[in-house]
Design a protein around this motif. Structure first.
Motif, PDB file in Angstrom:
ATOM      1  N   HIS A   1      40.518  38.972  36.497  1.00 40.27           N
ATOM      2  CA  HIS A   1      41.157  39.150  35.190  1.00 40.27           C
ATOM      3  C   HIS A   1      41.608  40.589  34.965  1.00 40.27           C
ATOM      4  O   HIS A   1      42.502  40.844  34.176  1.00 40.27           O
ATOM      5  CB  HIS A   1      40.216  38.739  34.062  1.00 40.27           C
ATOM      6  CG  HIS A   1      39.961  37.275  33.989  1.00 40.27           C
ATOM      7  ND1 HIS A   1      40.957  36.328  33.822  1.00 40.27           N
ATOM      8  CD2 HIS A   1      38.807  36.574  34.055  1.00 40.27           C
ATOM      9  CE1 HIS A   1      40.431  35.124  33.793  1.00 40.27           C
ATOM     10  NE2 HIS A   1      39.124  35.241  33.935  1.00 40.27           N
ATOM     11  N   SER A   2      40.979  41.541  35.647  1.00 31.86           N
ATOM     12  CA  SER A   2      41.242  42.954  35.371  1.00 31.86           C
ATOM     13  C   SER A   2      42.502  43.490  36.058  1.00 31.86           C
ATOM     14  O   SER A   2      43.028  44.516  35.650  1.00 31.86           O
ATOM     15  CB  SER A   2      40.048  43.806  35.792  1.00 31.86           C
ATOM     16  OG  SER A   2      39.890  43.796  37.200  1.00 31.86           O
ATOM     17  N   GLY A   3      42.981  42.802  37.054  1.00 32.38           N
ATOM     18  CA  GLY A   3      44.150  43.282  37.793  1.00 32.38           C
ATOM     19  C   GLY A   3      45.452  42.925  37.111  1.00 32.38           C
ATOM     20  O   GLY A   3      45.528  41.990  36.316  1.00 32.38           O
TER      21      GLY A   3
ATOM     22  N   LYS B   1      46.398  36.779  45.639  1.00 37.23           N
ATOM     23  CA  LYS B   1      47.077  35.633  46.251  1.00 37.23           C
ATOM     24  C   LYS B   1      46.081  34.719  46.955  1.00 37.23           C
ATOM     25  O   LYS B   1      46.259  33.519  46.985  1.00 37.23           O
ATOM     26  CB  LYS B   1      48.143  36.106  47.231  1.00 37.23           C
ATOM     27  CG  LYS B   1      49.288  36.831  46.545  1.00 37.23           C
ATOM     28  CD  LYS B   1      50.424  37.082  47.506  1.00 37.23           C
ATOM     29  CE  LYS B   1      51.528  37.853  46.852  1.00 37.23           C
ATOM     30  NZ  LYS B   1      52.319  37.103  45.929  1.00 37.23           N
ATOM     31  N   VAL B   2      45.015  35.326  47.505  1.00 36.21           N
ATOM     32  CA  VAL B   2      44.018  34.570  48.267  1.00 36.21           C
ATOM     33  C   VAL B   2      42.614  35.085  47.932  1.00 36.21           C
ATOM     34  O   VAL B   2      42.410  36.291  47.839  1.00 36.21           O
ATOM     35  CB  VAL B   2      44.249  34.709  49.790  1.00 36.21           C
ATOM     36  CG1 VAL B   2      43.186  33.962  50.580  1.00 36.21           C
ATOM     37  CG2 VAL B   2      45.624  34.244  50.186  1.00 36.21           C
TER      38      VAL B   2
ATOM     39  N   GLY C   1      46.305  30.783  40.037  1.00 35.41           N
ATOM     40  CA  GLY C   1      47.324  30.467  41.031  1.00 35.41           C
ATOM     41  C   GLY C   1      47.006  31.064  42.390  1.00 35.41           C
ATOM     42  O   GLY C   1      47.904  31.337  43.181  1.00 35.41           O
ATOM     43  N   SER C   2      45.725  31.279  42.655  1.00 38.89           N
ATOM     44  CA  SER C   2      45.284  31.880  43.922  1.00 38.89           C
ATOM     45  C   SER C   2      44.867  30.791  44.907  1.00 38.89           C
ATOM     46  O   SER C   2      44.301  29.773  44.506  1.00 38.89           O
ATOM     47  CB  SER C   2      44.089  32.805  43.681  1.00 38.89           C
ATOM     48  OG  SER C   2      44.396  33.818  42.754  1.00 38.89           O
ATOM     49  N   PHE C   3      45.122  31.032  46.174  1.00 41.76           N
ATOM     50  CA  PHE C   3      44.636  30.142  47.224  1.00 41.76           C
ATOM     51  C   PHE C   3      43.169  30.446  47.485  1.00 41.76           C
ATOM     52  O   PHE C   3      42.750  31.602  47.404  1.00 41.76           O
ATOM     53  CB  PHE C   3      45.415  30.343  48.529  1.00 41.76           C
ATOM     54  CG  PHE C   3      46.826  29.852  48.469  1.00 41.76           C
ATOM     55  CD1 PHE C   3      47.115  28.506  48.647  1.00 41.76           C
ATOM     56  CD2 PHE C   3      47.867  30.739  48.236  1.00 41.76           C
ATOM     57  CE1 PHE C   3      48.417  28.053  48.594  1.00 41.76           C
ATOM     58  CE2 PHE C   3      49.170  30.297  48.172  1.00 41.76           C
ATOM     59  CZ  PHE C   3      49.456  28.953  48.353  1.00 41.76           C
TER      60      PHE C   3
END
Length: 80
Positions: free
Chosen positions: A15-17, A22-23, A53-55
């Protein structure tokens, strides 16, 4: 005490980024603690990755080396 995977800390980091990762790579049980998430913990991890939405990449190469093989452990794909 036992070592636990802190999914709340992972959620905070995600949440902080400015951009979600992506993964997310997990390596259980050979991580080297021997920790293996419960079904509920896997579900939280899957839900967290979906919401960003991360793999989710799960390295299952050492599957079967669980410290407590009596306890049924499911792959994350079985949770979702």
């Amino acid at each position: 005490g036992s070592v636990r995977f802190d999914i709340d800390q992972l959620a905070e980091l995600m949440h902080s980024g400015a951009k979600p990762p992506k993964v997310v790579v997990v390596n259980f049980p050979h991580n080297p603690t021997g920790f293996n998430p419960t079904r509920a913990e896997w579900q939280r991890l899957v839900d967290l990755c979906r919401s960003h939405g991360s793999f989710l990449f799960c390295d299952e190469m050492y599957r079967g080396l669980e410290r407590d093989p009596v306890v049924e452990r499911l792959l994350p794909a079985c949770v979702a």
